[in-house]
Design a protein around this motif. Structure first.
Motif, short mmCIF file in Angstrom:
data_model
loop_
_atom_site.label_atom_id
_atom_site.label_comp_id
_atom_site.label_asym_id
_atom_site.label_seq_id
_atom_site.Cartn_x
_atom_site.Cartn_y
_atom_site.Cartn_z
N ALA A 156 -0.89 14.42 9.85
CA ALA A 156 -0.85 16.04 9.31
C ALA A 156 -0.79 16.68 8.22
CB ALA A 156 0.20 16.95 10.57
N TYR A 157 -0.25 16.12 7.50
CA TYR A 157 0.24 16.75 5.78
C TYR A 157 -0.83 15.97 5.13
CZ TYR A 157 4.66 18.33 6.36
OH TYR A 157 6.12 19.50 6.53
N ARG A 158 -1.48 14.60 5.13
CA ARG A 158 -1.94 14.13 4.97
C ARG A 158 -3.42 14.74 4.60
NH1 ARG A 158 -5.92 11.07 5.26
NH2 ARG A 158 -6.00 10.40 7.25
N LYS A 159 -3.80 15.06 6.59
CA LYS A 159 -4.99 15.65 5.96
C LYS A 159 -5.35 17.01 6.47
CE LYS A 159 -5.52 12.67 11.26
NZ LYS A 159 -5.82 12.90 11.81
N ALA A 160 -4.85 17.57 5.85
CA ALA A 160 -4.44 19.22 5.41
C ALA A 160 -4.37 18.81 3.67
CB ALA A 160 -2.54 19.96 5.46
N SER A 178 -4.35 4.99 -9.64
CA SER A 178 -5.61 4.52 -10.21
C SER A 178 -5.05 3.39 -9.11
CB SER A 178 -6.27 4.02 -10.97
OG SER A 178 -4.83 3.10 -11.49
N ARG A 179 -4.10 3.16 -8.83
CA ARG A 179 -3.24 2.22 -7.63
C ARG A 179 -2.48 2.75 -6.70
NH1 ARG A 179 -0.13 -1.81 -11.48
NH2 ARG A 179 1.19 -0.37 -10.52
N VAL A 180 -2.20 4.25 -6.50
CA VAL A 180 -1.39 4.91 -5.41
C VAL A 180 -2.56 6.29 -4.65
CG1 VAL A 180 0.16 6.23 -4.78
CG2 VAL A 180 0.98 4.20 -6.47
N SER A 181 -2.67 6.39 -3.57
CA SER A 181 -3.05 7.17 -2.71
C SER A 181 -1.95 8.68 -2.58
CB SER A 181 -3.41 6.47 -1.55
OG SER A 181 -4.01 5.59 -1.08
N ILE A 182 -2.53 9.25 -3.65
CA ILE A 182 -2.31 10.48 -3.99
C ILE A 182 -2.78 11.21 -3.39
CG2 ILE A 182 -1.01 11.63 -5.02
CD1 ILE A 182 -0.90 9.35 -7.19
N TYR A 183 -2.49 12.17 -1.97
CA TYR A 183 -3.25 12.77 -1.65
C TYR A 183 -2.19 14.70 -2.69
CZ TYR A 183 -5.89 9.75 1.34
OH TYR A 183 -6.56 8.87 1.42
N ASP A 184 -3.17 16.27 -2.41
CA ASP A 184 -2.47 16.99 -3.05
C ASP A 184 -2.65 17.86 -2.12
OD1 ASP A 184 -1.61 19.65 -4.24
OD2 ASP A 184 -3.71 19.33 -5.58
N VAL A 228 -5.94 16.88 0.36
CA VAL A 228 -6.70 16.78 -0.50
C VAL A 228 -7.27 15.09 -1.84
CG1 VAL A 228 -8.95 17.16 -2.67
CG2 VAL A 228 -8.35 18.66 -0.48
N ARG A 229 -7.84 14.09 -1.37
CA ARG A 229 -6.76 13.49 -2.29
C ARG A 229 -7.13 13.63 -4.15
NH1 ARG A 229 -7.62 7.31 -1.72
NH2 ARG A 229 -7.08 6.63 -3.30
N ALA A 230 -6.11 13.09 -5.02
CA ALA A 230 -5.94 12.96 -5.96
C ALA A 230 -6.37 11.66 -7.25
CB ALA A 230 -4.64 13.79 -6.29
N ASP A 231 -7.73 12.04 -7.64
CA ASP A 231 -8.55 11.57 -8.85
C ASP A 231 -7.46 10.89 -9.81
OD1 ASP A 231 -8.66 13.54 -10.19
OD2 ASP A 231 -11.14 13.08 -9.47
N LYS A 237 0.98 -1.80 -0.16
CA LYS A 237 -0.18 -0.40 0.19
C LYS A 237 0.68 1.08 -0.07
CE LYS A 237 -3.52 2.38 2.62
NZ LYS A 237 -3.74 2.71 3.98
N ILE A 238 1.21 1.99 -1.73
CA ILE A 238 1.43 2.84 -0.70
C ILE A 238 0.85 4.31 -0.95
CG2 ILE A 238 3.30 4.61 -3.07
CD1 ILE A 238 4.26 1.93 -3.89
N THR A 239 1.46 5.15 0.05
CA THR A 239 0.70 6.85 -0.21
C THR A 239 1.33 7.67 -0.10
OG1 THR A 239 -1.24 5.88 1.52
CG2 THR A 239 -0.85 8.23 1.63
N ILE A 240 0.70 8.54 -0.74
CA ILE A 240 1.99 10.21 -0.61
C ILE A 240 1.77 11.54 -0.60
CG2 ILE A 240 3.30 11.32 -3.26
CD1 ILE A 240 3.47 8.52 -4.84
N VAL A 241 2.10 11.73 0.06
CA VAL A 241 1.60 13.77 -0.35
C VAL A 241 2.30 14.70 -0.54
CG1 VAL A 241 0.87 15.14 1.69
CG2 VAL A 241 0.94 12.75 2.29
N GLY A 242 2.20 14.79 -1.64
CA GLY A 242 2.53 15.89 -2.33
C GLY A 242 2.28 17.23 -3.04
N ARG A 243 2.44 18.24 -3.47
CA ARG A 243 2.44 19.73 -3.99
C ARG A 243 1.75 19.62 -4.43
NH1 ARG A 243 5.31 24.32 -3.32
NH2 ARG A 243 4.10 25.88 -4.79
N ILE A 244 0.80 19.21 -6.12
CA ILE A 244 0.58 18.73 -7.84
C ILE A 244 1.09 20.07 -8.27
CG2 ILE A 244 -1.11 18.10 -9.27
CD1 ILE A 244 -0.32 15.98 -6.54
#
Length: 181
Positions: free
Chosen positions: A150-154, A87-93, A156-159, A56-63
């Motif tokens: 804290a970063y993830r909660k700030a 579609s295969r990685v949880s990416i958060y903007d 939005v999930r990127a789709d 399970k991969i989760t990335i928090v970035g500034r898109i």
């Protein structure tokens, strides 16, 4: 605890090999906080292998990197990564307007945490000198995980819906250009 220093032209891209080995060793989770998502082919292939192993991969970035040096180009590069992997990685903007996301965190399986200067881009692995600290300790991981959350909660999930124009797609198909970014 291990400190590392990478000088790509002098160490034969040892940092890239180190990160590939860590990604390939992941069994359950990989968590990344990083503003840049322009991975080397070797790192991206390791990410794909981890996904295939059901890590399970989760990335928090500034898109959207508007305002950053090369912001429009780096935004397009980040969007391309999101388009390919959402579609295969949880990416958060990361969208907190009061704070710039500049953190570089890389965590594996609830026990390894890396805090470093390493961006997930070609420049860090091919061109730039980088350094960081890797800590193999579940207690330290738990403390770092609170920052990650804290970063993830700030964020939005990127789709992956933000499509690139044909012009950006053509420009970003140039591997030499991507290696320079």
């Amino acid at each position: 605890i291990r400190h590392f220093l990478s000088i790509p032209y002098a160490d034969g891209r040892a940092l890239e090999r180190y990160y590939v080995d860590l990604i390939d060793a992941a069994e359950h989770t990989i968590e990344i906080v990083n503003p840049y998502l322009n991975m080397t082919p070797a790192i991206e292939a390791a990410i794909d292998r981890a996904i295939d192993r059901e890590v399970k991969i989760t990335i928090v970035g500034r898109i959207d990197l508007s305002g950053d040096l090369g912001g429009a180009t780096m935004t397009a590069v980040n969007r391309l990564f999101v388009e390919r992997h959402a579609s295969r990685v949880s990416i958060y903007d990361y969208r907190d307007t009061k704070m710039l996301l500049h953190a570089k965190m890389f965590m594996i399986d609830g026990r390894l945490s890396i805090m470093s200067s390493v961006n997930f881009n070609n420049r860090s692995f091919i061109h730039d000198s980088e350094n960081g600290i890797a800590v193999l300790d579940p207690g330290f991981y738990r403390r770092v995980k609170t920052v990650f959350e804290a970063y993830r909660k700030a964020s939005v999930r990127a789709d992956g819906a933000a499509k690139l124009s044909p012009g950006w797609r053509l420009l970003l198909s140039n591997r030499t250009l991507l290696e320079a970014l």
